[in-house]
Design an enzyme around this catalytic site. Structure first.
Site, PDB file in Angstrom:
ATOM      1  CE  LYS A 288       7.019 -42.465 -37.017  1.00 11.89           C
ATOM      2  NZ  LYS A 288       6.076 -42.668 -35.994  1.00 11.89           N
ATOM      3  NE  ARG A 362       8.849 -46.659 -26.414  1.00 12.57           N
ATOM      4  CZ  ARG A 362       7.546 -47.088 -26.222  1.00 12.57           C
ATOM      5  NH1 ARG A 362       7.305 -48.157 -25.866  1.00 12.57           N
ATOM      6  NH2 ARG A 362       6.730 -46.126 -26.891  1.00 12.57           N
TER       7      ARG A 362
END
EC number: 3.4.11.1
Length: 510
Positions: A288, A362
């Site tokens: 990130k 996920r």
């Protein structure tokens, strides 16, 4: 001896919980109080306890309201000083409509926010003469005050740390209100505070095993609780390649914390709550940007909300069977971290091609929801996660994203959101979204073509949820962290999900 050492280590690493505000209930008697909080629905003609306070001040309250041009819009707040015989009187607008359960919480929050955060003085809240059909409204207002009176300041100098506030809620039905708060709603406040504590703690202090230690400590002496912790060897046994893959780049091994609460009938299928617990998210190899990365300490908010909900439900002894499953990992870049293009094999046997290592939540949920269904056969499965920036861009900080296969279930969830004060809004789960996650070299990939990102994330999770299971997916990426305070929460972690999930349990108990 080992158990004591672990408990002390958890306390050292994560710290002790902030004490709740002091909350009492008493009969109506404004003459004995110096600092009042009064609610007003019409400034033109004061009624109820506002009128009585005005009479005690020989009309000074009404004169002060008129002079300040105060409006009785919902949540509007103003404090007046020197209205003898009172040291101060705070007025809060309620609006003209009937007050809902969540609005009563908001009013309690506004009441708390209007007082100094030092605990030096006691404030009396005149929680009567309100336009509402909600039973024991004073208890719900007290809950709102408890939610707002939260501070994560354990790392500040002792002189800068705050003390819990002190409230007396006066109401004609004070005995029932006291019972409702102290045997029920107080535990929701504790659950929310626990959730906020976990989401606020720096990643250096809170990693998978310390998360487990902290939660286990919170459940000491609570009846009908079984706690199990799956470690790496257990995950390997269950072939949980997805969660193991996410955690392999960190020095902190992944864990899966499982809490069973047996409050319902023996053998009755439970409601299952599954929460994403990334204790810190760098994005892994798909690193990130630094801007805002500090906030990724709160990427465990889904798991923390499950822990907080379990604590609230079990503490009040709800007549329900409930399971909380919290997959925990730290997503770090390292020489052995997973790479984009790698393929992981899940517990279900489905293989996942990694398109982005920053789509890691996920992956945790894939193994966790499969394990939950196989192990517990739930009658309803709800997963909650700070999953996608797309959910935040679509719904801002007003709604959590809701995805389910059943439109009637979606409508039920929206009603629960409205009642609880934590609103949700449905996003679609179109068959094309499943086509977008098909992989050329594996069964599926963990990220699609980009849009719609929130629904694509839900489609990945849905691949691991049996179609006959009532399933709700909550993406709380836009609502878990506040950049400015709201009625029932200061700036920072909102602890979103505890009120929603708790209300869901209340409405689905047998």
């Amino acid at each position: 001896m080992i158990r004591i050492t672990v408990a002390l280590l958890a306390m050292f690493v994560v710290g002790t919980a902030q004490a709740l505000p002091k909350i009492q209930f008493s009969k109506l008697d404004i003459a004995q109080n110096k600092r009042l909080i009064v609610f007003i629905n019409d400034t033109n003609s004061l009624s109820g306890w506002a009128a009585q306070v005005n009479a005690h001040t020989d009309g000074q309250l009404k004169a002060a309201i008129d002079s300040a041009a105060f409006e009785s819009k919902f949540g509007k707040t103003q404090t007046f000083y020197g209205l003898a015989p009172f040291a101060q009187v705070t007025v809060i607008g309620t609006g003209s409509g009937p007050l809902t359960q969540s609005q009563l919480q908001d009013l309690g929050g506004y009441a708390a926010a209007s007082t100094p955060a030092n605990g030096k003085h006691q404030f009396t809240v005149m929680a009567d003469s309100l336009n509402t059909s909600v039973s024991v409204p004073a208890a719900w207002m007290a809950m709102g005050a408890g939610l707002r009176d939260y501070h994560f300041d354990k790392y500040k100098a002792a002189t800068a740390q705050t003390q819990p506030r002190d409230f007396v809620f006066q109401t004609a039905n004070y005995s029932a209100a006291s019972s409702k708060y102290h045997t029920d709603l107080k535990y929701m406040v504790q659950g929310v505070h626990l959730t906020r504590d976990m989401a606020s703690e720096p990643g250096k202090s809170l990693y998978p095993q310390s998360f487990v230690n902290r939660v286990k400590d919170a459940f000491d002496d609570i009846d009908n609780i079984d706690i199990d912790v799956l470690k790496v060897r257990d995950m390997k046994k269950h072939q949980m390649g997805a969660i193991l893959g996410v955690g392999q780049g960190s020095i902190h091994e992944p864990r899966m914390l499982v809490i069973q609460y047996r409050g319902g009938k023996k053998g009755e299928a439970p409601i299952a709550l599954v929460g994403k617990g990334i204790t810190f998210d760098t994005g892994g190899i798909s690193l990130k940007k630094n801007s805002g990365m500090w906030q990724m300490k709160s990427d465990l908010s889904g798991a923390a909300a499950v822990a907080g909900t379990m604590l609230a439900v079990a503490s009040r002894g709800e007549k329900v069977n409930l399971v909380g499953v919290m997959p925990l990992a730290e997503n770090m870049p390292a020489e052995d971290a997973i790479r984009p293009g790698d393929v992981l094999k899940t517990m279900q046997g489905t293989t996942i091609e990694i398109i982005s290592t920053d789509a890691e939540g996920r992956l945790l949920l894939a193994d966790a929801v499969r394990y939950t269904q196989d192990e517990f056969k739930p009658r309803m499965l709800v997963n909650i996660a700070t999953l996608t920036g797309s959910a935040a861009r679509a719904l801002s900080d007003e709604y959590a994203a809701l995805v389910t296969r059943d439109w009637s279930l979606a409508q039920d969830m929206m009603n629960i959101g409205e009642t609880s004060g934590e609103a949700v809004w449905p996003l679609p789960l179109h068959p094309n979204f499943f086509k977008q996650i098909k992989s050329d070299i594996a069964d599926i990939k963990n990220s699609g073509a980009g849009n719609p990102g929130a629904s694509i994330g839900a489609a990945v999770v849905a691949t691991f949820v049996d179609k006959d299971v009532p399933w709700v997916h909550l993406d709380i990426a836009g609502v878990d962290w506040l950049n400015k305070p709201i009625a029932v929460a200061p700036k920072g972690s909102q602890g979103w999900g505890v009120r929603f999930l708790d209300q869901l349990v209340r409405e689905n108990r047998n």
